[in-house]
Write a protein that holds these residues in place. Structure first.
Motif, mmCIF file in Angstrom:
data_model
loop_
_atom_site.group_PDB
_atom_site.id
_atom_site.type_symbol
_atom_site.label_atom_id
_atom_site.label_comp_id
_atom_site.label_asym_id
_atom_site.label_seq_id
_atom_site.Cartn_x
_atom_site.Cartn_y
_atom_site.Cartn_z
ATOM 1 N N GLY A 154 3.365 31.847 -12.827
ATOM 2 C CA GLY A 154 2.339 31.870 -11.798
ATOM 3 C C GLY A 154 1.541 30.586 -11.664
ATOM 4 O O GLY A 154 0.652 30.490 -10.840
ATOM 5 N N LEU A 155 1.872 29.581 -12.477
ATOM 6 C CA LEU A 155 1.096 28.347 -12.453
ATOM 7 C C LEU A 155 1.834 27.177 -11.833
ATOM 8 O O LEU A 155 1.212 26.191 -11.453
ATOM 9 N N THR A 156 3.140 27.252 -11.738
ATOM 10 C CA THR A 156 3.894 26.161 -11.146
ATOM 11 C C THR A 156 4.675 26.677 -9.945
ATOM 12 O O THR A 156 4.994 27.859 -9.855
ATOM 13 N N PHE A 157 4.957 25.781 -9.029
ATOM 14 C CA PHE A 157 5.676 26.137 -7.809
ATOM 15 C C PHE A 157 7.033 25.451 -7.807
ATOM 16 O O PHE A 157 7.166 24.336 -8.281
ATOM 17 N N GLU A 158 8.012 26.123 -7.249
ATOM 18 C CA GLU A 158 9.318 25.508 -7.071
ATOM 19 C C GLU A 158 9.697 25.608 -5.602
ATOM 20 O O GLU A 158 9.354 26.582 -4.933
ATOM 21 N N GLN A 159 10.364 24.557 -5.103
ATOM 22 C CA GLN A 159 10.792 24.582 -3.710
ATOM 23 C C GLN A 159 11.965 25.537 -3.591
ATOM 24 O O GLN A 159 12.919 25.455 -4.342
ATOM 25 N N THR A 160 11.877 26.455 -2.646
ATOM 26 C CA THR A 160 12.942 27.440 -2.492
ATOM 27 C C THR A 160 13.766 27.230 -1.228
ATOM 28 O O THR A 160 14.934 27.561 -1.203
ATOM 29 N N ARG A 161 13.186 26.687 -0.190
ATOM 30 C CA ARG A 161 13.893 26.500 1.078
ATOM 31 C C ARG A 161 13.343 25.287 1.807
ATOM 32 O O ARG A 161 12.205 24.899 1.619
ATOM 33 N N SER A 162 14.158 24.740 2.682
ATOM 34 C CA SER A 162 13.672 23.748 3.639
ATOM 35 C C SER A 162 14.503 23.903 4.905
ATOM 36 O O SER A 162 15.655 24.325 4.852
ATOM 37 N N TRP A 163 13.904 23.602 6.023
ATOM 38 C CA TRP A 163 14.578 23.722 7.309
ATOM 39 C C TRP A 163 14.272 22.511 8.166
ATOM 40 O O TRP A 163 13.229 21.875 8.042
ATOM 41 N N ASP A 164 15.170 22.229 9.073
ATOM 42 C CA ASP A 164 14.917 21.292 10.155
ATOM 43 C C ASP A 164 15.669 21.830 11.367
ATOM 44 O O ASP A 164 16.476 22.738 11.246
ATOM 45 N N ILE A 165 15.398 21.277 12.530
ATOM 46 C CA ILE A 165 16.020 21.844 13.735
ATOM 47 C C ILE A 165 17.100 20.956 14.342
ATOM 48 O O ILE A 165 17.709 21.325 15.326
ATOM 49 N N LEU B 127 16.923 18.099 15.970
ATOM 50 C CA LEU B 127 16.582 17.452 17.240
ATOM 51 C C LEU B 127 15.661 16.272 16.981
ATOM 52 O O LEU B 127 14.657 16.415 16.295
ATOM 53 N N SER B 128 15.976 15.112 17.522
ATOM 54 C CA SER B 128 15.048 13.991 17.426
ATOM 55 C C SER B 128 13.752 14.354 18.136
ATOM 56 O O SER B 128 13.773 15.006 19.181
ATOM 57 N N ASN B 129 12.646 13.944 17.568
ATOM 58 C CA ASN B 129 11.309 14.184 18.116
ATOM 59 C C ASN B 129 11.004 15.672 18.291
ATOM 60 O O ASN B 129 10.215 16.048 19.148
ATOM 61 N N GLY B 130 11.611 16.525 17.483
ATOM 62 C CA GLY B 130 11.377 17.963 17.569
ATOM 63 C C GLY B 130 10.029 18.382 17.005
ATOM 64 O O GLY B 130 9.479 19.396 17.386
ATOM 65 N N LEU B 131 9.492 17.577 16.070
ATOM 66 C CA LEU B 131 8.194 17.845 15.435
ATOM 67 C C LEU B 131 8.118 19.226 14.787
ATOM 68 O O LEU B 131 7.067 19.841 14.709
#
Length: 85
Positions: free
Chosen positions: A54-65, A67-71
């Motif tokens: 409960g004290l440390t975080f781990e990255q579980t997912r990442s996403w992108d779409i 598209l250039s300049n999709g923000l």
């Protein structure tokens, strides 16, 4: 007060942390200028969750779409079982 530093495989200028949402043991972090596969500023969203202690975080997912300049990641929100980007 406890603090933690969340990091992702982002580059300077990605604006990692531009938007942040927290719900229970999840943290969603937006990086609206993240680039990937030669596409500039498509944006990304990263999800972190607490580990067993409960004290440390781990990255579980990442996403992108993809598209250039999709923000993607300009705004994020989280609830118990729903994430919005």
């Amino acid at each position: 007060m406890q603090t933690r530093k969340l990091t992702a495989s982002n580059q300077e200028g990605d604006q990692f942390g531009y938007s942040v949402a927290i719900s229970n043991n999840l943290v969603v972090v937006g990086a609206r200028h993240a680039s990937n596969a030669g596409l500039s500023q498509q944006g990304a969203a990263y999800v972190f969750k607490t580990t067993d202690n409960g004290l440390t975080f781990e990255q579980t997912r990442s996403w992108d779409i993809g598209l250039s300049n999709g923000l993607f990641g300009y705004a994020v929100a989280a609830s118990t079982d729903l994430l919005l980007v």
